[in-house]
Design a protein around this motif. Structure first.
Motif, short mmCIF file in Angstrom:
data_model
loop_
_atom_site.label_atom_id
_atom_site.label_comp_id
_atom_site.label_asym_id
_atom_site.label_seq_id
_atom_site.Cartn_x
_atom_site.Cartn_y
_atom_site.Cartn_z
N TYR A 99 18.03 12.29 18.20
CA TYR A 99 18.24 11.37 19.32
C TYR A 99 16.93 11.11 20.05
N CYS A 104 20.08 11.45 24.35
CA CYS A 104 20.34 12.72 23.67
C CYS A 104 21.72 13.25 24.07
N GLY A 132 24.76 9.13 22.83
CA GLY A 132 23.94 9.20 21.62
C GLY A 132 22.94 8.08 21.47
N ARG A 133 22.84 7.24 22.48
CA ARG A 133 21.77 6.23 22.50
C ARG A 133 21.63 5.76 23.95
#
Length: 161
Positions: A99, A104, A132-133
């Motif tokens: 990530y 993260c 996650g982004r």
């Protein structure tokens, strides 16, 4: 209509049949958790950031702490069973977790590292973590997050004396 692109974090939750809500917000670069909560309307006390540290043994650990708090490294080392832990340099986040900084997630990293969630998360039905982004937040039950990441709840933040 464009198909929603899932992150590793979402795929992991889907695989384990865990209910979550995804919140997307406009963001081109890293912003801290407080600004993220402001953009998404998520309650600050229910919003958590994901920090990665490395122990003296070279093992990596994931610490999920409230966005307005700092991880207490001595206490984090103690719960991880290490002599000491240090946060990893920002430039190593992608190599270790898969990530980017600001995106993260404690879910779906390259490997399942020992994970510790601050025990205040247990006070809520839902908490907010990175999806996650950058620009994606996931809202889910903290017990289910702990279950899927095999995390333990622990007191790992700095307390004012």
């Amino acid at each position: 209509m464009s198909k929603e692109v899932k992150t590793n974090a979402m795929r992991m939750l889907d695989k384990h049949h865990i209910q979550y809500d995804m919140i997307q917000y406009e963001c081109d670069e890293f912003i801290d958790g407080l600004h993220t909560a402001e953009k998404t309307g998520a309650p600050v006390e229910q919003s958590f950031k994901t920090l990665v540290a490395q122990g003296k043994s070279k093992q990596y650990y994931v610490f999920v702490v409230p966005i307005a708090e700092e991880v207490q490294l001595k206490q984090a080392a103690k719960v991880a069973g290490e002599k000491s832990v240090e946060l990893i340099p920002v430039k190593e986040i992608t190599k270790i977790t898969g990530y980017v900084r600001g995106g993260c997630s404690p879910l779906g990293m390259k490997k399942l590292f020992p994970t510790f969630i601050h025990n205040s998360a247990e006070n809520f039905d839902k908490i907010y973590v990175s999806g996650g982004r950058i620009g994606t937040t996931i809202c889910l039950n903290p017990q289910e997050l702990a279950e899927v990441t095999r995390a333990q709840f622990a007191d790992i933040i700095v307390h004012e004396s």
